[in-house]
Enzyme design. Structure first.
Site, PDB file in Angstrom:
ATOM      1  N   LYS A 127       0.847  -1.198   0.000  1.00 30.78           N
ATOM      2  CA  LYS A 127       0.000   0.000   0.000  1.00 30.78           C
ATOM      3  C   LYS A 127       0.882   1.248   0.000  1.00 30.78           C
ATOM      4  CE  LYS A 127      -3.452  -2.469   2.813  1.00 30.78           C
ATOM      5  NZ  LYS A 127      -3.924  -2.705   4.216  1.00 30.78           N
ATOM      6  N   LEU A 128       2.059   1.074   0.526  1.00 30.33           N
ATOM      7  CA  LEU A 128       3.024   2.155   0.665  1.00 30.33           C
ATOM      8  C   LEU A 128       4.316   1.663   0.030  1.00 30.33           C
ATOM      9  CD1 LEU A 128       2.157   4.594   2.439  1.00 30.33           C
ATOM     10  CD2 LEU A 128       3.798   3.789   4.125  1.00 30.33           C
TER      11      LEU A 128
END
Lengths: 358, 358, 358, 358
Positions: C293-294
């Protein structure tokens, strides 16, 4: 085709509910779930290792656990030597004394009207009530006791031993102070001045200026010497606060004088505070390793839970699963009757840190 | 002389530890302690009243409870009709499906190196790991299933019923979705678009633009009609989030159309959030009364605890203590096979709120 | 002699208080303190990097921030393009609509008597009150608006754009919905069915069965396509909840179809939840890296604080310190008027994920 | 038609962001928002009332605020007499002494490898580092100082006054201890035995058995006498812990001897702990009223926030808005040089509680 990642080794096992599960089995089934349930099960396992690991086990208790109905669990842990040394807030000892003397705390409501309570002289601890009048009588009782003592400074450890002795002689009732007295388990209360126990002592001073001298610096020395004498230690902390830091401080101070001391070998803490605000109560056990409070290879776990849920379950599970370890355990034998305690018959030094001939 | 204050009626009874205590007895002994331990015991009592009280019992589950090892407890609660309707996040249903399909979550560490995990395509949920590859296969499996469905909008309730049916037919394995299917317990997932279930559905749309239409507005209507049809309701919420609000919203929406609806008669929530930041997850049950989500004379309790500690203990206790109530209970009978569900053989209205002839 | 450890490089600078300090300078002086104060200053710095970094900036807002007095800050952030896309709970949009329509929330007490409030039909959100009667009027107003729309499904994004347009035309008043409309900033509300906005839509359905169809699966596709089209993204999350997950999900879903997507380059979250209970709201940004997600080299910070303290200070500081960056920024230009949005004049695909010719 | 409910009187005013806002104005605009932002603004207002209200203002500081960069704010508050008496943990005084002596704390990471830190002898406090070697030097420095003192017991108050004097004479540097010395503001440290200050004192005892006697029971008496002498009091607590309880205890103990004492007239606490676990740190100010720690008509507010965010903003705002009140204030004048302090030239009694001739 099975996933080969080294990270995927031990599957989570969903908890199966059945009628008639014992507390012991509930905790066993938590070992393979996740989050704080797993942490609680891990805490049980680490405590069992402490019991088998020839450690001096320190138990720290903060919060309002005695008022909250936990005092006989703590007494049980001391009596059966799940722990060898208690570090407590004054509040927990005071509320214990209150009930050992036959007074009670009462089921109340967190949404009570506090002005009404004040008018009735009822003191509230979240959802629990007590009579202020009875608290004042405790203070008098403590002051009376203090005035029976020889006029010299007492460490909190020695003072609380004598208080437990007096309480046992007067009441013959179970509780933390009386259990510790009978099991010869030392109790340190470094922040005694910040409690109603201290307030009772101050009222003895009011009546006689030479009475009521508590030597808390002596507590630092005695607690560190206890670690120097038996460098294998473990720590169980319920609720953070001054007990948590004092237990760790004893280890750090001891290491200053004896480099065989290397931090606690095992550590369990059950806390509701969190690390990210920087306070000691919520600090992580990893952080404790940077200070040498904990050995860098220590087995440790933090359980983020209210003690009044986690402890009844944990202690009930241990009462079943740890009975053989307890029976086999040879806990250190203390003699607490003097100004400094003796360990296995040999007194700790007074007013100085023990330096080992290496 | 006993203290006469009206506030001092029921004394706190310190918890007594004994070997061999059952989960049931542990919770019973918590009834007279304080703080969250007492709240947990109160929750057991209120849930038992729900079971005896001719209510439709809503159960809300948020957080990552399935990944965390709670999915078979939830399945157990649905199967045995401790609850009559489930409102869930998509994540809990997705992780349930993952395990029902024979994949696993794994015991991990909260202090893992996440770059290493990313390199190995391992997804972490606090102290729990799963294979991203297997998650992608689930998404495909869901998309495949969606493409078998007739091309029309489905409420999340109808869709999840069909998904549970398909899953049961394919696996014959226990889990939340399959238990709900077999027990004819409806599942609502109002935030399905914010989950991997929704992602799987979207991949069906990618393959066929006419597939994968979920009618979440229909869920609002069907859930409110369920309350209008059976206005006595109760609410058990594990973890806050959208399920908590959706259960309350059903009650508020129902009251708009039928003034015999008066809010839940009983409510239990087990949460870790707190009220003072203003969010719905942590909001108090008192606050819910101002909105009419809860009857003003409702029996209710909030337990501030991690579900993975509180629920195994609570469900194990109920499995022993509530068995007679369960046996005597006549839960509502639903038929979930159609676009709208039927209650006791009579379908709820479609696309409109049921208005009672008063 | 200076300490040589590589760990001791940048000293903490104690905060100096002076009269007349601006918000900007207060945050600057927090850069070298510790704990959450430092984290807040770090958040300011990372947000400034987002503004200079050619990213599509997603802003997520959960909780009851509009009722709590934050709606004009959020409007300000959208108008001036501190963020390019909003993901919100329905509650924040509903309470925004309430005030934009000229109704108010009111200063109340967290210790109010909720039975009295219920009797007066006042709804409480912690320390804030609102009129239930006025809420019902909003629901009608929303239903009336829905009935003016062509009978077809709308993504929440398209629906909220049209709602903002209608609200602006009717009121000409500032707010989140109207600011987003005027700045052509898309708003996604994946859990719209779990809110009073959804309740209003359901009342349109009640009046006309063909009205009020919200296509939340379409939202998944459109949000992922936005990331595929502009793979450099950043995330600012206020309060967790569905918006936090939906923003991250867009990135994960996009990466499935385009491997140039590599997770958010920058991330800031201001949350009060904690990681150790396993829920997504409190999950750490490190954990988000395991999922992709990051980006694994993303600059990120979590601020553990109530948004109503942190955001007024942070936004006021940015209003001074970020003005040049904002002036220099070339935010993406969207056209939101159609069923799918256009980015820099080129529409996103409908009903399928955009696959790049690589 | 306006809503007539008595509950809907003061509308929430959404916060307006503008460039160039001062800290003072940021807090003013928070007065009409909700949740903890409003509470912080209320705290500012109540502190201003304390300054105008002829009170003795107690300030309690717990946590690791000095290491965290707050020590010069606290020094500022004492110097300018925002507060008249400080109650502190030992840690805050020790870390203050460390920096006043020219050593530093350092910016670190909460995700450091603690084994690496231990190997480098770096102690970590969440995201902040310090040199263990320098800490050991502090301990020696404290022990050396203790050995310069006359051999008799010292209350922590008297001891810390002399320590501040010595530190000022040696360094001429700003800090908590030196500011308190120069402003003749007493500092109580009831849990001094649970800190590195106590450890330093214990090392003096190690060198000379007659040195290092701290009379914490004397602190109880002196603090209560301070309340008896000036029965109008107020309390500002940052972070809970022993300081919070000690300040309240002084009030309760004083009331026992003088019924004109009626609890603090004003109270502000900035805490991250919560009430529902029963601990004193998180206990509500309502609960404090049941004990008489707070007057039942006291103005009070709890701010649930990290002190490192709330205090820089609050103190900066007060520096602007409270300047006239401070200029007009006539704080109590203390002389701290003797074994008991004098108030307005008249010493408090030693070893007994002052009893008023009524």
């Amino acid at each position: 085709m099975p996933n080969k990642s080294r990270f995927l080794r031990v599957p989570v096992e969903p908890f199966h509910v059945e009628p008639g599960l014992g507390a012991d089995e509930v905790v066993t089934r938590m070992e393979r779930i996740s989050f704080q349930g797993r942490s609680l099960a891990t805490a049980r396992g680490i405590w069992e290792k402490m019991l088998s690991g020839d450690c001096t086990i320190f138990l720290g208790v903060a919060g309002a656990l005695s008022a909250g109905g936990m005092r006989l669990i703590i007494a049980h842990l001391l009596e059966r030597r799940y722990a060898d040394c208690l570090v407590s807030t004054g509040a927990n000892l005071y509320h214990d004394l209150h009930e050992t003397r036959g007074r009670r705390h009462f089921v109340g409501s967190p949404r009570a009207n506090d002005a009404d309570l004040q008018a009735d002289r009822i003191d509230r601890v979240y959802d629990t009530y007590a009579s202020e009048q009875e608290f004042c009588e405790n203070d008098d009782w403590i002051a009376d006791f203090v005035l029976t003592l020889e006029r010299r400074p007492y460490t909190s450890r020695e003072f609380l031993y004598k208080l437990g002795e007096h309480l046992w002689n007067e009441t013959g009732a179970d509780g933390i102070l009386t259990a510790a007295y009978r099991a010869q388990v030392p109790i340190f209360c470094p922040a005694i001045a910040d409690s109603s126990i201290g307030m009772g002592v101050s009222q003895a001073r009011h009546r006689d200026a030479s009475a009521g001298h508590i030597d808390v610096i002596g507590d630092i020395i005695e607690s560190a010497n206890l670690v120097i004498r038996r460098p294998r230690t473990a720590s169980v902390v319920l609720g953070g606060g001054t007990p948590k830091n004092f237990i760790n401080q004893a280890s750090v101070q001891a290491e200053y004088y004896d480099d065989r001391v290397g931090g606690h070998r095992y550590a369990v803490q059950i806390v509701t505070d969190v690390p990210h605000f920087g306070g000691a109560s919520g600090s992580s056990l990893e952080e404790a390793q940077s200070w040498g409070k904990l050995a860098s290879d220590a087995e440790q776990v933090t359980v983020h839970a209210d003690v009044t849920i986690a402890l009844p379950l944990l202690a009930s599970a241990l009462a079943s699963s740890a009975s053989e370890m307890l029976a086999a355990r040879r806990p250190p034998h203390f003699d607490l009757s003097g100004p400094v305690m003796a360990v296995e018959g040999r007194p700790l030094p007074e007013a100085r840190f023990e330096e080992r001939t290496k």
